[in-house]
Structure formats: C-alpha cells, structure tokens
Design an enzyme around this catalytic site. Structure first.
Site, mmCIF file in Angstrom:
data_model
loop_
_atom_site.group_PDB
_atom_site.id
_atom_site.type_symbol
_atom_site.label_atom_id
_atom_site.label_comp_id
_atom_site.label_asym_id
_atom_site.label_seq_id
_atom_site.Cartn_x
_atom_site.Cartn_y
_atom_site.Cartn_z
ATOM 1 N N ASP A 129 6.586 41.039 3.309
ATOM 2 C CA ASP A 129 6.959 42.340 3.016
ATOM 3 C C ASP A 129 6.051 43.270 3.344
ATOM 4 O OD1 ASP A 129 5.349 41.448 1.260
ATOM 5 O OD2 ASP A 129 6.380 42.470 -0.652
ATOM 6 N N ASP B 8 6.126 39.890 -3.263
ATOM 7 C CA ASP B 8 5.429 40.234 -5.058
ATOM 8 C C ASP B 8 6.442 40.610 -5.731
ATOM 9 O OD1 ASP B 8 5.937 42.655 -3.786
ATOM 10 O OD2 ASP B 8 4.134 43.555 -4.127
ATOM 11 N N ASP C 118 12.006 39.433 -3.512
ATOM 12 C CA ASP C 118 11.586 38.499 -2.640
ATOM 13 C C ASP C 118 11.490 36.988 -3.066
ATOM 14 O OD1 ASP C 118 10.279 40.359 -0.855
ATOM 15 O OD2 ASP C 118 8.790 40.780 -2.329
#
Length: 893
Positions: free
Chosen positions: A331, A609, A613
């Site tokens: 990400d 995080d 995710d």
C-alpha cells in the site's frame, strides 16, 4: 428526513431482519489440533515410519542379540527428534499468537447519539440497527455504514478502509467529483470524523458493513503451501524412495550370497530375518532425523534475531518464505509514505511578514497539534500548515490566545475556503480578515491586487505542484476598517484580498524507501503499489520511490480498482504481471490481485496497515503488517514491521534467503553423513560383516551430532550477497545440482577411505603411527573379507575417524554457495565455532567414558593427534577449492 426516528417495535423488527451491529468472532482452533497439525510436515511423516521400523529392529535385537535398553536408543533418539522438531515450532507459534490475541478492538459499548422516538438519545454502538439516524461530530467514529442526510464541512478519515486519511463527504450526491473510492454521500464503519458535523441514516450493520466484509475476509486463511513446504515434500519423497531402494538392494544382495548348496530351513530363516533387519536398519539410517529439527531451529533463531531488525515474526514459515518472494504488493500510505501531511513547497509574497503569515495560519484553523506526540488533531492539511509555522519558531496557541475572533466561516466543500475575522496583534490591533482555501478561489478573490503577470506566475507554479499530485492551498488577507459583519449567512461578503502565498502539501516518501526499493528490484522482486488514492498521487509516489519511469511506463501498467473488479479472472490474470499501480482500490481488489498473482506462479508478500489490507495480508504467502497499523491488519499478517520501514522488508528478504541457504548447507552436511553411514553399512552387508558402527554410535552421529550441526549452521549470520540473486523458482528442488555433486563425491570418497581403514585394521596389527599408503592399498584390496574382525580399540578408532571426517566437513558446509574461507566472520559466527567445539569435546567424552554403552574404549593421545590431523585434509581441500574460486573471480582472464 425522518425527524422522529425508529420506535421500539421498528428497532426489534430491524434487528431481526438485518441483525445486530456486532462482528461474528472468528472460530478458534483448539491447541491439541494445532499441535497435531505440526505432524503434517512431510519429513516428520518419514521419521514416524522410521521410528516404527526402528522399534521393530530394537525388539528383534533385544531378543536375539543384545538384551537391555541399548537397542531401543535408536527409536528413542528418533522419537526425541520428532518431539523436539514439532514441540519447538508449536511453542514458538503459540507464544507469538498471544501477542496478537485481540483481533477486533472496537469498543462495542461506545455511546452513540441517535434519534429515536422523536428524542435524541445515546445508545451503545452494538445496539445500532438499520434505519437509525445517527449524529456525527468531530472526533466520532462512524458506528455503521449509512447515507448522509445532512452535513456541514464534513471531513472523514477513511484510511482504515481505503488508505485515504482525508476524504470530503457531503449529503449532496452531485458534489462527487468521481475521485473518491466510495460515494461522497456514504460514510462507513471504522472511519472517523476529523472535521465538521453530519447526520446519517444507517443502512448496514455488523458483518454487512464494508468493515465487516473485510473482517470476515481476513479470517479466510491462505491455502497456498509455502515454497519450502513444497520443496521438503519433494525431499521427503526422494529420501523415502532412495532408502527403500537401498534396503531392497541389501536384501537382494544378502539373499544372493546365501549358500543354497547346503540348504537348511532353520539357518535360512535366521539368515533371512537377519538380512531383513539389516535392510530395515539401512532404511532407518538413511532418514535424516536432524533435518526437521534443523529447519525448526533455523526458523526459531531467525525469528528471534529478525526482531532486532524490527521484524516481529508471528508465524515461523514466514521467516523463510520471505526469501522466495517474487512480488510485493504494497500500500502507499504509511508504508511508502510517512502518513503525515507536510508542506513540501511554499511561495510567500515578499510583502507578507512572517508574523502576519503565522497569525493567519494559527487563527484561521480548527486543527491542533498534540504537544507530546506531534500528532495532528483535526484536518491534516491544516495540521501541515501549523507544523510549518512551528518549524519556524512560532507558537500557534499564543496567537489564538492573544487574537480575539470576531467572526468565522467554517470550511465547506461547496465554498472551498475558510474565513476568519480577528482583532490582530500582527497589524496593531486592527481587524483583519484571513481567508484560506482552494487556490483558484482565493486567487479570484485577489484579482484587484494581482497583476496578470504575477497571477500567471502563481498559476504556473500551482500547475507544477498539482502535476506532482500535491495538494495546493492559498492564503490571503484584508485589513478591515469597518466594524460591519463580513460574513452573511453561509458566505463571505465581497472583499478585496491581498495574496499572502501558496503552499504545496503532500505525504512525503519515507527517507529510506528509494534505496530499499532499488535493492528489492535488484534482487529480482517486482513491487506493485495498491492504494485507495488517486492515480496522480499514486504515480507521483511511484516516481519518487523509483518504481515509475515516464519514459518506459504507461497507462498499460495501471488499473483502477473499479476496472479491475469488472474484469473476469481470465481477463484480470492477463494483466496482473504488467500492473505497477492499482489506484482507487477497494479491500477485495488487493486480495484478488494477490490470489491471481499466486495462480500465475508468484510467491507474494503483501504489506498494509489498515483494516482494508487484512484480506490481502491473509491471502498472501507472507503478510507484512505495519507496526502502527490496525489490530485487524496485525492479526492478518505473518510479520509485523515495527518501524514501518520498507528497508526492514528488504532485510526480511535477506534473512529469508540466508535462512534458506543455511537450510541447504545443513541438508548438504547431513545427507553426506547419511550417505557415508549407509555406504559403510551397505559395504559391510555385502562383505558378510556387521556394520563397524554400533547402534549407539549411529545415535550420536545421526542425532546428537546433527543437532549440534543444525544449531551451528542455523546460527550463521545473513549475507548481503544473497540480494544479488534472483528469487528461486518454486519448482526448484531443494537439493541443487552442485549440492548433489558435492554430496555424491564427498560421500563416496569418505566411504572408500573408511572401507580401506576397516580393511587395514582387519589385516594388520600395526599402530596408526606406522600407517603407510602402501599398507593401506595392500589391505584395501585384500581378498579374504568375511572372517576378519576388528578389536574394540580399532572399532573406536574407526568411529573416531568417521566423526572427525564429518567434523571437518561441517566447516566446508559452512562455506557452501560462497567463496569465503571457513574461518571468515569469526566474530559473527561465534555460535558456529562454539557448537563445532562441542562436537569435538563430545566425541572425546564418548570415547573416554562411553564404554560398553557406545562399544568404545579410550585411545592414546598419539592416536588422537594423528586422527585429528589426518582427517583435517577434508578442510584443507575445501579451503584450497574456495581459494581457487576467489582467485579466479579476481583474475577472470
């Protein structure tokens, strides 16, 4: 808008129809099942079969040859190896899981303001139902999914779901600019209100919310076997097949040697049973008891030592699997970037004093900075401006205390600006209007004070900032002489303004990301950015990280989450390898990308995080959760990156590759030991002799010595040169061609040397000090092999030579796949040399004190020295080989 809210009957009906606002907890596996699952390891299964056979051999020997417990030492040793290999891994993983024992830390008892029965009341979050009207204020966490029915300057943090830490929301659908991951008039559970107010009507609760869907997806464990598991399955099958072939050869050879001329059923039965037990013994000997323990020790040591490099490993397999990773799906926010909005560039008007600018930023803002953590409380953009003036030595709180606010117009997504009128200290107590907002709006308000050239220069600079995907904002002011109100209802009365300056704000890339990304790419790892942010922002971050080259990359290397979701699996599978950026991605898009990459043959690691995710972290071969991530993300991950640094991820790859190399080194060492042992027993079988190695001695060689070797080789430090290689293929056999050649050549040479030594002992009474090559060759080719027996002293010497050959070969195993000397990195290889010394000391103790249990007797100091020096030729040859490789590298021509 229903101004009455739900009544009691409607609440019950809604709860029955749509369920409660709680998440279904994950099912837990009992500890006993987790422990039994440890026995699914392919090599453990081979050991269990070997243990059963060893028990049969022990029973036979106990009845026919050696009464007592000595015959049972071998099966006991295998049993200990099995228990240690399974128990160590089980205990480590249970202890690691205790650190992640809370999956959902949302407080279901948090009070929420709702409208029910015509009255505003507070109910627990878990009691919210579909249809409830909920009031949202700054700082509130959205309790469920819903549609906004009213809003004022509403700004929410959706980073837990989309990665966006600031998303404008409005009850007016037509204000949606198409840049948002979710509709502008929808707010979602787990997001937080960072500015403004709103009223929402709940349309989804509990598992039906977007957060709930992500939560449930995070419980679906990956069914993809790890690369090491696949390779160990192949090794286990090979060992089984080879051991069975050797056993059959021994049985066939022995039966062929039987004297059928004088056939007797009693002697034939006894001979057949002895031959069968010898064949089964060889099968047991060929199984590497220490290998599962070696792998577990390697993983456990790496698990501990990786913690020092900010990699908290939760699952043992993740240590090694990181070394096989071919793709990292990362990400953007919080992983590649710092997740802190910062003023990257500013252009301040020459006539604007620093004090005036600091006052404008301080009073025309609703954000705060936490004095202890420096965390922004409120709008991230305003927080960036506050940090900007703090960095220049100003205290924003003192300006707020000293300046009296006369009027204030909050920021609105419709107006795109905020205005505040204060009695200014910076302008001698006069009334000043400060305006902050979108540059195009503020510049238009300053049209009277800006020349065309100056405005064009500012617009060109803004265009450059915006091309780099930075947020831009402009500040302006006006000294007001009139005491008449400047704010009328929901707008600012026309007032000529003077431009103070423009700012470009972004989330900066972490300082170590570019070098870490370059190292990962050099190591053959592809990196794909998956983010809920816009394409422009994601591309700019990719540029700064070194992942995007405008001269090479194009739109073909990007895909929007909505486009990806509309594709069939076959269509999506065709583009997954070429994707570099997936923008506006939703939680399921990332996990689907991971799954399709796995189906394409990749070993995938995913970083994240946020709660969004979690499905991808769970689906990936290795899930890498950031240290400051959500509890759900950490639970789904296999490794937690404590410092959120991409550099720590590359170190995890280096550890994984080094760990795999150490496992290969141990396999090289142990298979060589087992080959020598098997050939020694095999030769003895075909020459009509018992094995010169007793069961107890084989226990020392196959278990205790291997355990020390496992510890010594597993403790070797990681090597940076592994990052110069490409990831290994999943289909690659763990025993490589160079390993197989080394095992075969070294094993055969050692077996021949030992056979010759045995023949020498059988045909001469000369001591080792009078040993000559001519005598050795004469005895080696001696014809009468059947009836010569070695004394206990000679058997002890034979056993010691066998162990010392393996002892020196341990040093050669240390240098496998490198050009360095066995004595390089002594300081960082203390454990290796300490355990090697323990093997040496252990052999001395066994020979001197093992007595009848090990079938040995003490030998003279002279024989110790001769044996030690003579067998060291194994190390000398290895060192000369590595020296030649180093010289060849230095002088390639």
């Amino acid at each position: 808008m229903n101004l009455h809210g739900l009544n009691d009957n409607e609440i019950l009906e809604s709860r029955q129809r749509h369920g409660s606002n709680t998440l279904t907890p994950p099912s837990t596996t009992p500890l006993w099942r987790k422990f039994l699952a440890c026995f699914n390891d392919p090599l453990i299964k081979v050991l269990l079969v070997a243990m059963v056979l060893a028990i049969g051999i022990a029973c036979y020997e106990c009845v026919t040859q050696t009464p007592g417990i000595t015959p049972f030492l071998e099966p006991l040793g295998i049993f200990i190896a099995v228990i240690l290999a399974t128990l160590i891994g089980f205990i480590l993983e249970v202890n690691a899981n205790k650190k992640f024992n809370v999956l959902n830390q949302v407080n279901d008892d948090t009070q929420v303001a709702v409208l029910r029965g015509g009255t505003v009341t507070h109910v627990a979050k878990k009691d919210i139902v579909v249809g409830d009207i909920v009031f949202l204020r700054t700082g509130d966490e959205v309790p469920a999914d819903g549609v906004l029915i009213d809003s004022t300057s509403l700004l929410v943090n959706e980073s837990s779901l989309t990665g966006e830490n600031s998303a404008d929301k409005s009850h007016l659908p037509h204000t949606d600019n198409g840049e948002s991951t979710y509709p502008v008039n929808r707010v979602l559970r787990s997001s937080t209100v960072i500015d403004g107010t709103g009223i929402m009507q709940v349309d989804a609760v509990g598992d039906a919310t977007e957060y709930g869907k992500v939560y449930q997806a995070a419980q679906i464990a990956s069914t993809e076997p790890t690369p090491l598991t696949r390779q160990l399955e192949g090794l286990g099958k090979l060992i089984s097949y080879v051991s069975y072939i050797i056993g059959i050869l021994v049985l066939v050879g022995r039966m062929a040697m039987f004297d059928y001329a004088d056939f007797n059923w009693l002697s034939f039965t006894n001979y057949s049973l002895t031959s069968l037990m010898l064949a089964v013994t060889l099968i047991v000997v060929s199984v590497p008891e220490g290998l599962p323990m070696s792998i577990t020790l390697s993983l456990a040591l790496s698990m501990r030592r990786m913690l020092k490099t900010n990699n908290l490993v939760r699952k043992l397999h993740a240590c090694e699997t990181m070394g096989a990773v071919t793709v990292i799906c990362t990400d953007k926010t919080g992983t590649l970037t710092e997740n802190v909005m910062t003023v990257a560039h500013s252009q301040i008007d020459d006539n604007c004093s620093d004090t005036l600018l600091a006052e404008a930023i301080s009073v025309n803002s609703t954000a705060f900075i936490d004095g202890k953590t420096s965390e922004v409380l409120g709008n991230p953009t305003e927080g960036a401006l506050l940090k900007y003036i703090i960095g220049r030595g100003f205290d924003y709180l003192s300006f707020r205390r000293e300046c009296h606010i006369v009027e204030q117009l909050p920021f609105s997504t419709l107006r795109k600006y905020m205005a505040t009128v204060v009695e200014s200290n910076a302008v001698s107590g006069r009334r000043v209007l400060y305006v902050k907002g979108a540059p195009e709006i503020v510049l238009e308000m300053c049209h009277e004070s800006l020349t065309d050239d100056i405005r064009a220069r500012y617009e060109a600079q803004l265009a450059e900032y915006q091309d780099q995907a930075m947020r831009t904002i402009a500040l302006a002011y006006a000294v007001v002489d009139s005491t008449d109100p400047l704010i009328d209802a929901d707008s600012l009365k026309p007032t000529p303004l003077t431009l103070m300056g423009i700012f470009a704000i972004n989330d900066p890339v972490r300082h170590d990301v570019k070098s870490a990304v370059a190292l990962s790419r050099r190591a053959g790892i592809n990196i794909k950015i998956v983010t809920g942010d816009t394409f422009g922002t994601a591309r700019q971050v990719a540029r700064r990280c070194g992942l995007w080259d405008d001269n090479v990359d194009s739109d073909a290397n990007t895909v929007a989450g909505t486009q990806f979701a509309e594709m069939t699996d076959d269509e999506a599978a065709k583009i997954v390898n070429s994707i570099k950026i997936m923008y506006r991605a939703r939680p399921t898009d990332k996990s689907r990308l991971v799954r399709l990459l796995q189906q394409s043959g990749h070993v995938v690691a995913a970083t994240g995080d946020g709660t969004n995710d979690a499905p991808a972290l769970q689906a990936a071969h290795v899930g890498l959760a950031m240290g400051d991530g959500t509890a759900v993300a950490k639970e789904a991950g296999d490794i937690t990156i404590l410092d959120n640094s991409f550099d720590s991820i590359t170190r995890a790859v280096m550890w994984g590759r080094s760990l795999y190399r150490n496992i290969q080194r141990f396999i090289l060492f142990q298979l060589t030991v087992n080959l020598v042992a098997c050939l020694t027993v095999l030769i003895g079988a075909f020459t009509g002799q018992q094995s010169p190695l007793t069961v107890s001695q084989m226990l020392w060689v196959n278990l205790i010595m291997d355990t020390f070797a496992a510890l010594s080789l597993a403790s070797l430090p990681p090597s940076t040169d592994v990052m110069n290689n490409r990831p290994r293929r999943q289909s690659a056999f763990i025993v490589t061609r160079p390993m197989a050649i080394t095992i075969s050549i070294v094993g055969v040479i050692m077996a021949i040397l030992l056979f010759g030594l045995a023949q020498y002992f059988k045909h001469t009474d000369a001591p080792l000090s009078e040993f000559s090559a001519a005598d050795y060759l004469r005895c080696f080719f001696a014809g009468d092999l059947r009836h010569s027996l070695m004394s206990t002293y000679e058997l002890t010497l034979f056993f010691t030579v066998f162990v010392f050959l393996q002892f020196w070969n341990l040093f050669n195993a240390k240098t496998f796949a490198s050009r360095s000397s066995a004595f390089a990195d002594v300081r960082s290889s203390k454990v290796f040399f300490a355990t090697a010394a323990a093997v040496l000391v252990g052999q001395i103790l066994i020979v001197n004190f093992g007595g009848e249990m090990f079938g040995v007797e003490p030998i003279t100091l002279t024989d110790w020295i001769i044996t030690f020096l003579a067998t060291s030729v194994v190390l000398v040859v290895g060192e000369l080989y590595h020296l030649a490789r180093r010289l060849r590298k230095q002088c390639p021509n």
